[in-house]
Design a protein around this motif. Structure first.
Motif, PDB file in Angstrom:
ATOM      1  N   ILE A  95      40.031  59.890  42.813  1.00 30.05           N
ATOM      2  CA  ILE A  95      40.907  58.904  43.457  1.00 30.05           C
ATOM      3  C   ILE A  95      42.088  58.629  42.536  1.00 30.05           C
ATOM      4  CG2 ILE A  95      41.144  56.508  44.239  1.00 30.05           C
ATOM      5  CD1 ILE A  95      38.213  56.537  45.037  1.00 30.05           C
ATOM      6  N   HIS A  96      43.270  58.824  43.072  1.00 26.46           N
ATOM      7  CA  HIS A  96      44.499  58.458  42.365  1.00 26.46           C
ATOM      8  C   HIS A  96      44.817  57.018  42.764  1.00 26.46           C
ATOM      9  CE1 HIS A  96      48.796  58.071  41.649  1.00 26.46           C
ATOM     10  NE2 HIS A  96      48.717  59.123  40.864  1.00 26.46           N
ATOM     11  N   ILE A  97      45.024  56.158  41.777  1.00 27.12           N
ATOM     12  CA  ILE A  97      45.271  54.746  42.080  1.00 27.12           C
ATOM     13  C   ILE A  97      46.394  54.212  41.188  1.00 27.12           C
ATOM     14  CG2 ILE A  97      43.434  53.972  40.520  1.00 27.12           C
ATOM     15  CD1 ILE A  97      42.807  51.791  42.668  1.00 27.12           C
ATOM     16  N   PHE A  98      47.321  53.511  41.801  1.00 20.30           N
ATOM     17  CA  PHE A  98      48.420  52.933  41.031  1.00 20.30           C
ATOM     18  C   PHE A  98      47.894  51.776  40.185  1.00 20.30           C
ATOM     19  CE2 PHE A  98      48.366  50.304  44.840  1.00 20.30           C
ATOM     20  CZ  PHE A  98      48.674  49.033  44.389  1.00 20.30           C
ATOM     21  N   LEU A  99      48.600  51.494  39.100  1.00 18.43           N
ATOM     22  CA  LEU A  99      48.252  50.362  38.241  1.00 18.43           C
ATOM     23  C   LEU A  99      49.248  49.237  38.515  1.00 18.43           C
ATOM     24  CD1 LEU A  99      47.419  52.318  34.973  1.00 18.43           C
ATOM     25  CD2 LEU A  99      45.835  51.405  36.683  1.00 18.43           C
ATOM     26  N   PRO A 100      48.772  47.999  38.595  1.00 16.54           N
ATOM     27  CA  PRO A 100      49.612  46.899  39.079  1.00 16.54           C
ATOM     28  C   PRO A 100      50.668  46.411  38.093  1.00 16.54           C
ATOM     29  CG  PRO A 100      47.490  46.058  38.377  1.00 16.54           C
ATOM     30  CD  PRO A 100      47.409  47.564  38.273  1.00 16.54           C
ATOM     31  N   ILE A 101      51.815  46.058  38.663  1.00 16.92           N
ATOM     32  CA  ILE A 101      52.864  45.362  37.915  1.00 16.92           C
ATOM     33  C   ILE A 101      52.556  43.871  38.106  1.00 16.92           C
ATOM     34  CG2 ILE A 101      55.332  44.981  37.604  1.00 16.92           C
ATOM     35  CD1 ILE A 101      55.774  47.639  39.149  1.00 16.92           C
ATOM     36  N   VAL A 102      51.995  43.263  37.096  1.00 14.40           N
ATOM     37  CA  VAL A 102      51.476  41.901  37.203  1.00 14.40           C
ATOM     38  C   VAL A 102      52.553  40.897  37.608  1.00 14.40           C
ATOM     39  CG1 VAL A 102      50.359  40.017  35.937  1.00 14.40           C
ATOM     40  CG2 VAL A 102      49.583  42.371  35.604  1.00 14.40           C
ATOM     41  N   HIS A 103      53.731  40.965  36.981  1.00 10.43           N
ATOM     42  CA  HIS A 103      54.770  39.965  37.295  1.00 10.43           C
ATOM     43  C   HIS A 103      55.321  40.122  38.714  1.00 10.43           C
ATOM     44  CE1 HIS A 103      57.651  43.129  36.121  1.00 10.43           C
ATOM     45  NE2 HIS A 103      58.532  42.445  36.837  1.00 10.43           N
ATOM     46  N   GLN A 104      55.065  41.254  39.364  1.00 13.91           N
ATOM     47  CA  GLN A 104      55.479  41.449  40.758  1.00 13.91           C
ATOM     48  C   GLN A 104      54.377  41.011  41.733  1.00 13.91           C
ATOM     49  OE1 GLN A 104      58.386  41.991  41.706  1.00 13.91           O
ATOM     50  NE2 GLN A 104      59.443  43.527  40.497  1.00 13.91           N
ATOM     51  N   LYS A 105      53.268  40.520  41.168  1.00 17.12           N
ATOM     52  CA  LYS A 105      52.121  40.078  41.971  1.00 17.12           C
ATOM     53  C   LYS A 105      51.636  41.181  42.911  1.00 17.12           C
ATOM     54  CE  LYS A 105      53.028  35.142  41.615  1.00 17.12           C
ATOM     55  NZ  LYS A 105      53.242  33.871  42.312  1.00 17.12           N
ATOM     56  N   GLU A 106      51.541  42.387  42.355  1.00 13.75           N
ATOM     57  CA  GLU A 106      50.991  43.504  43.118  1.00 13.75           C
ATOM     58  C   GLU A 106      49.474  43.354  43.229  1.00 13.75           C
ATOM     59  OE1 GLU A 106      54.075  47.140  42.379  1.00 13.75           O
ATOM     60  OE2 GLU A 106      52.262  47.151  41.192  1.00 13.75           O
ATOM     61  N   PRO A 107      48.869  44.025  44.217  1.00 12.92           N
ATOM     62  CA  PRO A 107      47.405  43.990  44.289  1.00 12.92           C
ATOM     63  C   PRO A 107      46.777  44.431  42.965  1.00 12.92           C
ATOM     64  CG  PRO A 107      48.296  44.900  46.308  1.00 12.92           C
ATOM     65  CD  PRO A 107      49.460  44.736  45.346  1.00 12.92           C
ATOM     66  N   ASP A 108      45.739  43.723  42.564  1.00 12.48           N
ATOM     67  CA  ASP A 108      45.069  44.001  41.290  1.00 12.48           C
ATOM     68  C   ASP A 108      44.118  45.181  41.446  1.00 12.48           C
ATOM     69  OD1 ASP A 108      43.805  44.085  38.867  1.00 12.48           O
ATOM     70  OD2 ASP A 108      43.124  41.999  38.908  1.00 12.48           O
ATOM     71  N   THR A 109      44.646  46.370  41.223  1.00  3.72           N
ATOM     72  CA  THR A 109      43.833  47.581  41.384  1.00  3.72           C
ATOM     73  C   THR A 109      42.788  47.724  40.278  1.00  3.72           C
ATOM     74  OG1 THR A 109      45.576  48.850  40.293  1.00  3.72           O
ATOM     75  CG2 THR A 109      45.561  48.849  42.717  1.00  3.72           C
ATOM     76  N   PHE A 110      42.895  46.936  39.214  1.00  2.00           N
ATOM     77  CA  PHE A 110      41.850  46.979  38.186  1.00  2.00           C
ATOM     78  C   PHE A 110      40.510  46.499  38.750  1.00  2.00           C
ATOM     79  CE2 PHE A 110      45.521  46.849  35.198  1.00  2.00           C
ATOM     80  CZ  PHE A 110      45.279  48.081  34.605  1.00  2.00           C
ATOM     81  N   LEU A 111      40.538  45.609  39.734  1.00  2.00           N
ATOM     82  CA  LEU A 111      39.286  45.191  40.390  1.00  2.00           C
ATOM     83  C   LEU A 111      38.623  46.386  41.067  1.00  2.00           C
ATOM     84  CD1 LEU A 111      40.376  41.814  42.063  1.00  2.00           C
ATOM     85  CD2 LEU A 111      38.990  42.115  39.997  1.00  2.00           C
ATOM     86  N   ILE A 112      39.421  47.203  41.729  1.00  2.00           N
ATOM     87  CA  ILE A 112      38.900  48.405  42.393  1.00  2.00           C
ATOM     88  C   ILE A 112      38.416  49.414  41.362  1.00  2.00           C
ATOM     89  CG2 ILE A 112      39.555  50.386  43.825  1.00  2.00           C
ATOM     90  CD1 ILE A 112      41.463  48.435  45.332  1.00  2.00           C
ATOM     91  N   ILE A 113      39.206  49.611  40.318  1.00  2.00           N
ATOM     92  CA  ILE A 113      38.813  50.559  39.258  1.00  2.00           C
ATOM     93  C   ILE A 113      37.491  50.133  38.625  1.00  2.00           C
ATOM     94  CG2 ILE A 113      39.433  51.383  36.943  1.00  2.00           C
ATOM     95  CD1 ILE A 113      42.386  51.388  37.948  1.00  2.00           C
ATOM     96  N   ASP A 114      37.368  48.856  38.277  1.00  2.00           N
ATOM     97  CA  ASP A 114      36.119  48.361  37.669  1.00  2.00           C
ATOM     98  C   ASP A 114      34.934  48.585  38.608  1.00  2.00           C
ATOM     99  OD1 ASP A 114      37.583  47.550  35.460  1.00  2.00           O
ATOM    100  OD2 ASP A 114      37.612  45.427  36.026  1.00  2.00           O
TER     101      ASP A 114
END
Length: 187
Positions: free
Chosen positions: A44-63
């Motif tokens: 699975i290729h997954i983007f990593l979030p730009i925190v200050h842009q309030k992007e979806p937190d893909t680290f939750l999915i990765i974890d």
């Protein structure tokens, strides 16, 4: 709506989210993601979030993937803003990540991934009922996805807009989009 208008509207809506709302939306996206059939997925290729842009937190999915599907290889991008292309790396842990000039976390010492991922989690600001998306306007994901046959799934805090009027010939359509309330299939 036109892409510039949708981009401005989506960024304003995200910016207005409180920390509590953002946390609830991210948990809802994860809950929906967990319902995907991953039985035939090896990478699975997954983007990593730009925190200050309030992007979806893909680290939750990765974890969650690392804990519940350790056999799935997680692939993350690194952007080259000179060429507007991305290279791809096998993700192991957050300690290897450093924010680039645009505050996007990127791998530093990870092993390059040269295959074609079975599934790509695509970032977006807005999407329409046909599966077209609006990103930040650099075209990184459209170029990445144009020549590969893979499942493309967007992540959005908000529902679809009726239509993106200025869809371009090179815009790549999503197969699905995950929202806090469900998964929309554009098939």
């Amino acid at each position: 709506m036109l892409k510039p208008d949708l981009r401005k509207q989506a960024l304003a809506k995200r910016s207005a989210l409180t920390a509590q709302e953002l946390a609830m939306l991210n948990e809802s996206l994860l809950k929906q993601f967990k319902t995907l059939d991953l039985s035939n997925i090896k990478s699975i290729h997954i983007f990593l979030p730009i925190v200050h842009q309030k992007e979806p937190d893909t680290f939750l999915i990765i974890d969650w993937l690392q804990e519940n599907h350790p056999g799935i290889e997680i692939v993350v991008p690194k952007a080259d803003f000179g060429s507007s292309l991305m290279s791809h790396y096998s993700f192991k842990d957050k300690q290897d990540l450093v924010n680039n000039h645009y505050h996007i976390p990127e791998p530093q010492k990870a092993k390059p991934f040269t295959g074609i991922p079975d599934l790509v989690i695509v970032p977006l600001l807005a999407f329409d009922v046909k599966g077209f998306r609006v990103g930040y306007g650099k075209g990184f994901y459209d170029r990445f996805l144009e020549n590969i046959n893979t499942q493309k799934i967007g992540l959005s805090f908000f529902d679809a807009t009726p239509e993106i009027i200025d869809v371009h010939l090179n815009d790549i359509r999503l197969d699905k989009c995950i929202t806090p309330t469900g998964i929309i299939d554009f098939g």
